[in-house]
Design an enzyme around this catalytic site. Sequence first.
Site, PDB file in Angstrom:
ATOM      1  N   ASN A   8      -7.743  -3.297 -11.372  1.00  0.00           N
ATOM      2  CA  ASN A   8      -7.256  -3.528 -10.011  1.00  0.00           C
ATOM      3  C   ASN A   8      -6.310  -4.795  -9.935  1.00  0.00           C
ATOM      4  O   ASN A   8      -6.646  -5.971 -10.349  1.00  0.00           O
ATOM      5  CB  ASN A   8      -8.698  -3.950  -9.316  1.00  0.00           C
ATOM      6  CG  ASN A   8      -8.448  -4.224  -8.088  1.00  0.00           C
ATOM      7  OD1 ASN A   8      -7.355  -3.984  -7.358  1.00  0.00           O
ATOM      8  ND2 ASN A   8      -9.394  -4.613  -7.422  1.00  0.00           N
ATOM      9  N   TRP A   9      -5.131  -4.344  -9.876  1.00  0.00           N
ATOM     10  CA  TRP A   9      -4.033  -5.557 -10.045  1.00  0.00           C
ATOM     11  C   TRP A   9      -4.025  -6.335  -8.753  1.00  0.00           C
ATOM     12  O   TRP A   9      -3.355  -7.326  -8.594  1.00  0.00           O
ATOM     13  CB  TRP A   9      -2.618  -4.632  -9.923  1.00  0.00           C
ATOM     14  CG  TRP A   9      -2.415  -4.306 -11.456  1.00  0.00           C
ATOM     15  CD1 TRP A   9      -3.193  -4.593 -12.633  1.00  0.00           C
ATOM     16  CD2 TRP A   9      -1.294  -3.648 -11.902  1.00  0.00           C
ATOM     17  NE1 TRP A   9      -2.637  -4.024 -13.762  1.00  0.00           N
ATOM     18  CE2 TRP A   9      -1.348  -3.400 -13.490  1.00  0.00           C
ATOM     19  CE3 TRP A   9      -0.091  -3.416 -11.383  1.00  0.00           C
ATOM     20  CZ2 TRP A   9      -0.548  -2.706 -14.348  1.00  0.00           C
ATOM     21  CZ3 TRP A   9       0.919  -2.610 -12.192  1.00  0.00           C
ATOM     22  CH2 TRP A   9       0.846  -2.171 -13.621  1.00  0.00           C
ATOM     23  N   LYS A  10      -4.689  -5.866  -7.805  1.00  0.00           N
ATOM     24  CA  LYS A  10      -4.624  -6.530  -6.541  1.00  0.00           C
ATOM     25  C   LYS A  10      -3.153  -6.905  -5.937  1.00  0.00           C
ATOM     26  O   LYS A  10      -2.293  -6.308  -6.151  1.00  0.00           O
ATOM     27  CB  LYS A  10      -5.645  -7.864  -6.536  1.00  0.00           C
ATOM     28  CG  LYS A  10      -7.049  -7.610  -7.042  1.00  0.00           C
ATOM     29  CD  LYS A  10      -8.035  -8.588  -6.648  1.00  0.00           C
ATOM     30  CE  LYS A  10      -9.275  -8.472  -7.719  1.00  0.00           C
ATOM     31  NZ  LYS A  10     -10.082  -9.564  -7.532  1.00  0.00           N
ATOM     32  N   HIS A 102     -13.809  -2.493  -1.444  1.00  0.00           N
ATOM     33  CA  HIS A 102     -13.714  -3.847  -2.320  1.00  0.00           C
ATOM     34  C   HIS A 102     -14.210  -4.982  -1.412  1.00  0.00           C
ATOM     35  O   HIS A 102     -14.195  -5.046  -0.168  1.00  0.00           O
ATOM     36  CB  HIS A 102     -12.392  -3.924  -2.634  1.00  0.00           C
ATOM     37  CG  HIS A 102     -12.289  -4.977  -3.914  1.00  0.00           C
ATOM     38  ND1 HIS A 102     -12.063  -6.270  -3.479  1.00  0.00           N
ATOM     39  CD2 HIS A 102     -12.495  -4.911  -5.122  1.00  0.00           C
ATOM     40  CE1 HIS A 102     -12.188  -7.000  -4.651  1.00  0.00           C
ATOM     41  NE2 HIS A 102     -12.198  -6.314  -5.613  1.00  0.00           N
ATOM     42  N   GLU A 171     -20.203  -4.456  -8.291  1.00  0.00           N
ATOM     43  CA  GLU A 171     -19.427  -5.632  -8.260  1.00  0.00           C
ATOM     44  C   GLU A 171     -20.330  -6.699  -7.461  1.00  0.00           C
ATOM     45  O   GLU A 171     -19.911  -6.944  -6.364  1.00  0.00           O
ATOM     46  CB  GLU A 171     -18.145  -5.380  -7.698  1.00  0.00           C
ATOM     47  CG  GLU A 171     -17.104  -4.619  -8.474  1.00  0.00           C
ATOM     48  CD  GLU A 171     -15.641  -5.259  -8.519  1.00  0.00           C
ATOM     49  OE1 GLU A 171     -15.027  -5.230  -9.330  1.00  0.00           O
ATOM     50  OE2 GLU A 171     -15.391  -5.721  -7.071  1.00  0.00           O
ATOM     51  N   SER A 220     -15.201 -10.803 -13.165  1.00  0.00           N
ATOM     52  CA  SER A 220     -14.849 -11.618 -14.395  1.00  0.00           C
ATOM     53  C   SER A 220     -15.045 -10.957 -15.456  1.00  0.00           C
ATOM     54  O   SER A 220     -15.611 -11.639 -16.445  1.00  0.00           O
ATOM     55  CB  SER A 220     -15.992 -12.784 -14.363  1.00  0.00           C
ATOM     56  OG  SER A 220     -15.606 -13.624 -12.957  1.00  0.00           O
ATOM     57  N   GLY A 241     -10.260  -7.107 -12.607  1.00  0.00           N
ATOM     58  CA  GLY A 241      -9.146  -7.735 -11.838  1.00  0.00           C
ATOM     59  C   GLY A 241      -8.284  -8.696 -12.665  1.00  0.00           C
ATOM     60  O   GLY A 241      -7.344  -8.194 -13.240  1.00  0.00           O
ATOM     61  N   GLY A 242      -8.551 -10.161 -12.550  1.00  0.00           N
ATOM     62  CA  GLY A 242      -7.658 -11.049 -13.288  1.00  0.00           C
ATOM     63  C   GLY A 242      -7.343 -10.684 -14.580  1.00  0.00           C
ATOM     64  O   GLY A 242      -5.863 -10.784 -14.883  1.00  0.00           O
TER      65      GLY A 242
HETATM   66  P1  PGA Z   1     -12.199  -9.804 -11.515  1.00  0.00           P
HETATM   67  O1  PGA Z   1     -11.800  -9.093 -10.174  1.00  0.00           O
HETATM   68  O2  PGA Z   1     -12.291  -9.262 -12.554  1.00  0.00           O
HETATM   69  O3  PGA Z   1     -10.834 -10.900 -11.441  1.00  0.00           O
HETATM   70  O4  PGA Z   1     -13.289 -10.779 -11.070  1.00  0.00           O
HETATM   71  C1  PGA Z   1     -12.486  -7.800 -10.075  1.00  0.00           C
HETATM   72  C2  PGA Z   1     -12.360  -7.097  -8.613  1.00  0.00           C
HETATM   73  O5  PGA Z   1     -12.212  -7.901  -7.739  1.00  0.00           O
HETATM   74  O6  PGA Z   1     -12.267  -6.153  -8.375  1.00  0.00           O
END
Ligand code: PGA
Length: 264
Positions: A8-10, A102, A171, A220, A241-242
């Site tokens: 998830n590149w946001k 999300h 999540e 995370s 994500g990150g």
């Molecule tokens: P994160 O994000 O891996 O950076 O915690 C996950 C997400 O928001 O889907």
Amino acid sequence: MKKLIVSNWKNYVATTAQAEEILERVNDFLESLGETLEHGSTGQPKELSMVFCPPFTFIKEVGNILMTSHFEHQAVLGAQDLPEDVAENFKKMNVRYVIVGHSDRRYGLGESDEMVNKKLKDVLRNEMIPIVCIGERVRDENYKKFLEQQIAGTFADLSADEITKCIIAYEPVWAISTNPDAKPDTPESALESIKIIRNVLIGDKRLAISDLPMFLYGGSVTSHNVGDFLQHDEISGVLVGGASVDKEEFVKILSIVKQSNENN
Ligand code: PGA
């Protein structure tokens, strides 16, 4: 079964050039796997199962890259949400998965369970696969109740058959890296929450155990913890994500997932 890795590149990846840079690195990694497999293998090695969810602004370009080279058969296109009236376009672009519910949208943009439920139905109606995010904001004495209510609202009026087609990403919001005090959940406690969700689906939605949807863990995820989550059969993959936009870290994650696929 291969574990699923959803990136998830946001909005961390802001330009097509940045997207290309990440995908080029992943492609090189896939190529290196191919070299080790060349002998006796027919065609592409199909070792990984990845979904990339880029921002809408260059989703088409990313989709085109994923149809080339080593990505074929190992990676598909996903979307971060389903905006109104774009389902047809998504289908044309070969979007196969859509993240709905999300926490950025639920809490940042005030999306209710009802709105998530509507999007979820739209995704299914258009024959794409919804990745439905479920998770408590805080782990307090009411979190079980919170999860039960969120599941009931999010999956309202869906048949058992439709629920089976979804993927649920557990999540916990407090574990997502954008949270100032974020720390990943432990596999044991994530499994506890997945059990709560499964019980609601079995009890209220009359799902047979064999028809339960796939579960992912998100929050995370890094190369340090991904292996611990994936060693459990109940966790079919991860939503990252990150760490998915740091190309070296992401390739480390891929190589751990590959290992875990081989061990299963
Ligand atoms: P994160 O994000 O891996 O950076 O915690 C996950 C997400 O928001 O889907």
